[in-house]
Each structure stands twice: as structure tokens, then as C-alpha cells.
Design an enzyme around this catalytic site. Sequence first.
Site, PDB file in Angstrom:
ATOM      1  N   GLN A  85       3.820   9.315   5.365  1.00  0.00           N
ATOM      2  CA  GLN A  85       5.135   9.191   4.617  1.00  0.00           C
ATOM      3  C   GLN A  85       5.796  10.392   4.480  1.00  0.00           C
ATOM      4  OE1 GLN A  85       3.803   7.747   0.875  1.00  0.00           O
ATOM      5  NE2 GLN A  85       3.880   5.473   1.619  1.00  0.00           N
ATOM      6  N   ASP A 113       0.777  -1.223   0.015  1.00  0.00           N
ATOM      7  CA  ASP A 113       0.154   0.165  -0.046  1.00  0.00           C
ATOM      8  C   ASP A 113       0.857   1.478  -0.157  1.00  0.00           C
ATOM      9  OD1 ASP A 113      -2.369  -1.646   0.062  1.00  0.00           O
ATOM     10  OD2 ASP A 113      -2.713  -0.988   2.128  1.00  0.00           O
ATOM     11  N   SER A 173      -8.909   2.707  12.744  1.00  0.00           N
ATOM     12  CA  SER A 173      -8.241   2.296  13.705  1.00  0.00           C
ATOM     13  C   SER A 173      -8.580   3.344  15.227  1.00  0.00           C
ATOM     14  CB  SER A 173      -6.692   2.220  13.862  1.00  0.00           C
ATOM     15  OG  SER A 173      -6.126   3.214  13.765  1.00  0.00           O
TER      16      SER A 173
END
Length: 284
Positions: free
Chosen positions: A233, A60, A180
Site C-alpha cells: 500500500q 483485507d 504465492s
Amino acid sequence: MLKRVLVLRPEGVEPALVLAGRIADACDQAGVEVRVAGAWGHVPAEALAGAELIICAGGDGTVLRAARLAVPRPLPILGVNMGRLGFLTSLNRDAFFDQFDRIIAGDWEVEERLMVAATVTEGEAAGRSFNGLNDIVLSRRSPGRPVYVELAVDDERVALYRCDGMIVATPTGSTGYSLSAGGPILAPVERHLVVTPVSAHLAIGRSLVLEPSSTVTLSVRSDEGAILTVDGQEDLRLAGGSRVSLTASEHAACFALLDPPSSFFGHLAERLEVQLSSAMNNGD
């Protein structure tokens, strides 16, 4: 029939290097011009400008990087995973080569996914702009210390959050960090952004699903500042008093789909079940 393909691979991952080489060889044999590049290295502008498809040989993370590299070009992305679980990769290695003739023939549909755009409007980093496919997160700088974030939607103040962070996620990113943290799952073709606080204290702790045209404003009220993270990222340190404006991006991430879009929730259920099973087997 495709004429030019760009293959992106993660850096320093031997199985990904091997897979990228196999894909490049198959493209060469089919008469398709192919460029291979590391997702985190220098990707030549001409390689992106001339490509008709980006094939991601990885997980991913490689797909997320490809989506940001493609901006502002609407280049279709096809993710090929490395045998691990992937929410954004649609094929494993065997399936990719089984479907290779269809892929180079262009026998697939393009699905456009909403991206989120962020611009720092106040503070030392004012003027910096980003696009993300999954989410853009404003979070604390120091472990164990909360960040104070003031949230406004369409210039209307919502609350001052004492929290670990604030997630602004796309429908694609709704199955990631936002999930989450207790956020809802949205179908990937929805046009709504989701704002989800992380471990909020004495404030609205639920997610907010926004109108497609809404603007989110996050203001850093902590003296020590915060960190702005794009797709998990790219990080940008923000000073106290900084302000970030977030909206639905004018750019879209395009996915090449060989399966009908209706398979999304079935695939999602399979991935979540495998993750749960793996966690139980590992004693988590």
C-alpha cells in the site's frame, strides 16, 4: 460495554459506505459513541486515541491500513468483509449484526499479531521507518529488469540475489505475497519473520524462517535502485546503494476474535479452496 468505536471504510466504495452507515446507526442506538472515517483520508488523532475498537467495513486492505494507523496504540481490530474473500476479515455483514450484542459487550478475545519494522539505514531515504502487518518488500523498479539485493541475517552475509524482489513477511503475511512466491504458511501467533525471494536466479531460492530476535539487512546493489513497499500500500523509491534493516516490530496488531484461535487453519483451507474454485471457473 464499549464506549467508543472507530469505523474505517475504503474510499469511494458504495457498499462500504452503506455498511459503515449501518454499523454507525447500530452503535448509536446501543449508546456507543462512534466515529466513521475513510481509511485513506485524514483520521483524527483523537478518534484513534479514544477508540476501544476499530471496525473495518471493507476487505483485507482496510484491515492492513487500520493496523498501521493504530501504531503505537494496541487497539483491537475487527474486520467485516464486503462479501468477497478475506484472510484478515473475520465476519461477513450478516454475521457482524448477528453478533453485534457480543461485540459491543466486549465478549471477544484479543489476539496479538507480529508486525515487521523497517528502517532505511543508508541512502537518500536514510532515517525513514515503517511498520507493516503483512510484509515489507524490496523489489525492482522496471518491468523485465531484475534487482540485485544482498541479504544479510544478523550481520552475516547470506547471498547476493538477482531477482524480482525480496519479501520479508510476518506470520500474518505468510498467506499473502510470500505464499504465492513459494513461502511457507505460519500460524498467525508465531513470532518468526520469513524472507522469501521472488524469482531468484543463481542464488538460494528458498524461504528462510528466522529466529524472533534476528535482524534482516537488505542492500540494493542495482544502480537503478529499487522500491520498498509496505503491505502493498505504501511505496518508497530507493537509490542504488541504499540499505534497509528489518526486525520484528515492537508494536503488535491486535485482532478481536469471536471464534477460538484454533479455527485458523480451517478458515484458511476454506478460503484457499474458494480461491482455487474461482480461478478454475474463470479459466485461470
